[in-house]
Design a protein around this motif. Structure first.
Motif, mmCIF file in Angstrom:
data_model
loop_
_atom_site.group_PDB
_atom_site.id
_atom_site.type_symbol
_atom_site.label_atom_id
_atom_site.label_comp_id
_atom_site.label_asym_id
_atom_site.label_seq_id
_atom_site.Cartn_x
_atom_site.Cartn_y
_atom_site.Cartn_z
ATOM 1 N N VAL A 177 -2.417 10.038 19.373
ATOM 2 C CA VAL A 177 -2.357 9.308 18.106
ATOM 3 C C VAL A 177 -1.229 9.841 17.233
ATOM 4 O O VAL A 177 -1.006 11.037 17.141
ATOM 5 C CB VAL A 177 -3.714 9.446 17.350
ATOM 6 N N ASP A 178 -0.557 8.889 16.583
ATOM 7 C CA ASP A 178 0.395 9.192 15.514
ATOM 8 C C ASP A 178 0.060 8.186 14.421
ATOM 9 O O ASP A 178 0.043 6.972 14.680
ATOM 10 C CB ASP A 178 1.835 9.020 16.014
ATOM 11 N N LYS A 179 -0.269 8.683 13.233
ATOM 12 C CA LYS A 179 -0.722 7.768 12.168
ATOM 13 C C LYS A 179 -0.240 8.235 10.808
ATOM 14 O O LYS A 179 0.027 9.412 10.589
ATOM 15 C CB LYS A 179 -2.243 7.645 12.168
ATOM 16 N N HIS A 180 -0.148 7.268 9.890
ATOM 17 C CA HIS A 180 -0.009 7.549 8.452
ATOM 18 C C HIS A 180 -1.422 7.512 7.891
ATOM 19 O O HIS A 180 -2.254 6.711 8.338
ATOM 20 C CB HIS A 180 0.825 6.467 7.764
ATOM 21 N N TYR A 181 -1.699 8.369 6.899
ATOM 22 C CA TYR A 181 -3.045 8.384 6.327
ATOM 23 C C TYR A 181 -2.995 8.632 4.821
ATOM 24 O O TYR A 181 -2.035 9.172 4.277
ATOM 25 C CB TYR A 181 -3.909 9.462 7.000
ATOM 26 N N ASN A 182 -4.083 8.202 4.156
ATOM 27 C CA ASN A 182 -4.206 8.384 2.712
ATOM 28 C C ASN A 182 -5.678 8.554 2.370
ATOM 29 O O ASN A 182 -6.510 7.747 2.785
ATOM 30 C CB ASN A 182 -3.636 7.170 1.978
ATOM 31 N N PHE A 183 -5.997 9.613 1.630
ATOM 32 C CA PHE A 183 -7.371 9.824 1.162
ATOM 33 C C PHE A 183 -7.469 9.393 -0.294
ATOM 34 O O PHE A 183 -6.571 9.637 -1.095
ATOM 35 C CB PHE A 183 -7.770 11.306 1.273
ATOM 36 N N SER A 184 -8.604 8.754 -0.641
ATOM 37 C CA SER A 184 -8.825 8.361 -2.038
ATOM 38 C C SER A 184 -10.290 8.520 -2.402
ATOM 39 O O SER A 184 -11.136 8.665 -1.589
ATOM 40 C CB SER A 184 -8.367 6.921 -2.261
ATOM 41 N N LEU B 218 0.817 -1.224 0.000
ATOM 42 C CA LEU B 218 0.000 0.000 0.000
ATOM 43 C C LEU B 218 0.849 1.271 0.000
ATOM 44 O O LEU B 218 0.337 2.353 -0.266
ATOM 45 C CB LEU B 218 -0.917 0.019 1.224
ATOM 46 N N GLY B 219 2.137 1.145 0.340
ATOM 47 C CA GLY B 219 3.008 2.321 0.423
ATOM 48 C C GLY B 219 2.778 3.141 1.677
ATOM 49 O O GLY B 219 3.031 4.355 1.695
ATOM 50 N N VAL B 220 2.303 2.500 2.729
ATOM 51 C CA VAL B 220 1.913 3.193 3.963
ATOM 52 C C VAL B 220 3.020 4.084 4.516
ATOM 53 O O VAL B 220 2.767 5.214 4.932
ATOM 54 C CB VAL B 220 1.461 2.166 5.033
ATOM 55 N N TYR C 146 -2.989 4.045 9.069
ATOM 56 C CA TYR C 146 -2.263 3.049 9.847
ATOM 57 C C TYR C 146 -1.783 3.721 11.119
ATOM 58 O O TYR C 146 -0.999 4.674 11.073
ATOM 59 C CB TYR C 146 -1.082 2.481 9.052
ATOM 60 N N LEU C 147 -2.269 3.253 12.269
ATOM 61 C CA LEU C 147 -1.922 3.866 13.547
ATOM 62 C C LEU C 147 -0.587 3.341 14.059
ATOM 63 O O LEU C 147 -0.428 2.134 14.264
ATOM 64 C CB LEU C 147 -3.015 3.622 14.586
ATOM 65 N N LEU C 148 0.350 4.249 14.219
ATOM 66 C CA LEU C 148 1.656 3.916 14.784
ATOM 67 C C LEU C 148 1.594 3.899 16.300
ATOM 68 O O LEU C 148 2.253 3.095 16.951
ATOM 69 C CB LEU C 148 2.701 4.935 14.319
ATOM 70 N N GLU C 149 0.808 4.816 16.854
ATOM 71 C CA GLU C 149 0.627 4.948 18.298
ATOM 72 C C GLU C 149 -0.792 5.423 18.556
ATOM 73 O O GLU C 149 -1.422 6.019 17.699
ATOM 74 C CB GLU C 149 1.584 5.997 18.880
ATOM 75 N N GLY C 150 -1.268 5.164 19.771
ATOM 76 C CA GLY C 150 -2.530 5.735 20.198
ATOM 77 C C GLY C 150 -3.654 4.747 20.409
ATOM 78 O O GLY C 150 -3.535 3.554 20.136
ATOM 79 N N LYS C 151 -4.744 5.320 20.912
ATOM 80 C CA LYS C 151 -5.965 4.557 21.167
ATOM 81 C C LYS C 151 -7.148 5.505 20.993
ATOM 82 O O LYS C 151 -7.152 6.600 21.556
ATOM 83 C CB LYS C 151 -5.938 3.986 22.579
ATOM 84 N N VAL C 152 -8.132 5.067 20.196
ATOM 85 C CA VAL C 152 -9.266 5.923 19.839
ATOM 86 C C VAL C 152 -10.559 5.109 19.851
ATOM 87 O O VAL C 152 -10.578 3.956 19.422
ATOM 88 C CB VAL C 152 -9.086 6.504 18.408
ATOM 89 N N LYS D 186 1.889 11.951 7.637
ATOM 90 C CA LYS D 186 1.603 11.603 9.028
ATOM 91 C C LYS D 186 0.753 12.695 9.673
ATOM 92 O O LYS D 186 0.803 13.847 9.281
ATOM 93 C CB LYS D 186 2.905 11.426 9.811
ATOM 94 N N TRP D 187 -0.016 12.279 10.666
ATOM 95 C CA TRP D 187 -0.864 13.186 11.440
ATOM 96 C C TRP D 187 -0.800 12.754 12.883
ATOM 97 O O TRP D 187 -0.788 11.557 13.186
ATOM 98 C CB TRP D 187 -2.292 13.120 10.916
#
Length: 139
Positions: free
Chosen positions: A132-139, A65-67, A91-97, A72-73
């Motif tokens: 939270v620390d995450k990689h994200y992608n909108f499509s 997927l190229g995550v 893709y969550l690198l850290e956190g809980k939601v 990052k956000w």
């Protein structure tokens, strides 16, 4: 769960499908003792309230997927409304939601190691209990 012992090898066997399995092997000699721990993690996928969650996806899937190349956000613990104008995969690198879609009394819990897909048009509330620390992608 069951504990299996064969020739000084201990395995914790999880009888539930698509969960992690752990095994440990001990070797004893006069000089030292060693323990080898092998972890086999399988992906567990769920689709709840329109939110798709893959727990512990293999690195090959993330690479496909190229995550790691996605933006990052980050976000501190907080609670806020959100509407997805496009489909988001993150893709969550850290956190809980806890994510609660509008009009629902149920939530979806996501955390570190989860690959998550939110559908276009979803309105929800994010309740971030661990930053939270995450990689994200909108499509």
């Amino acid at each position: 769960m069951a504990l299996l012992r064969v020739n000084n090898s201990f395995s914790i066997l999880n009888t539930e499908p698509k969960r992690s399995l752990f095994s440990a092997t001990t070797r004893r000699s006069r000089r030292s003792s060693s323990v080898r721990l092998t972890v086999v993690a399988e992906t567990m996928s769920t689709d709840k309230l329109g939110i798709k969650v893959d727990k512990n996806p293999p690195e090959s899937r993330l690479s496909q997927l190229g995550v790691r190349n996605w933006p990052k956000w980050s976000c501190p613990p907080s609670k806020f409304p959100w509407t997805y104008s496009d489909k988001e995969t993150c893709y969550l690198l850290e956190g809980k939601v806890k994510v609660t879609p509008d009009g629902s009394n149920e939530s979806v819990e996501i955390g570190a190691g989860d690959l998550v897909e939110f559908p276009k048009g979803m309105s929800c509330t994010w309740d971030v209990s661990v930053a939270v620390d995450k990689h994200y992608n909108f499509s």
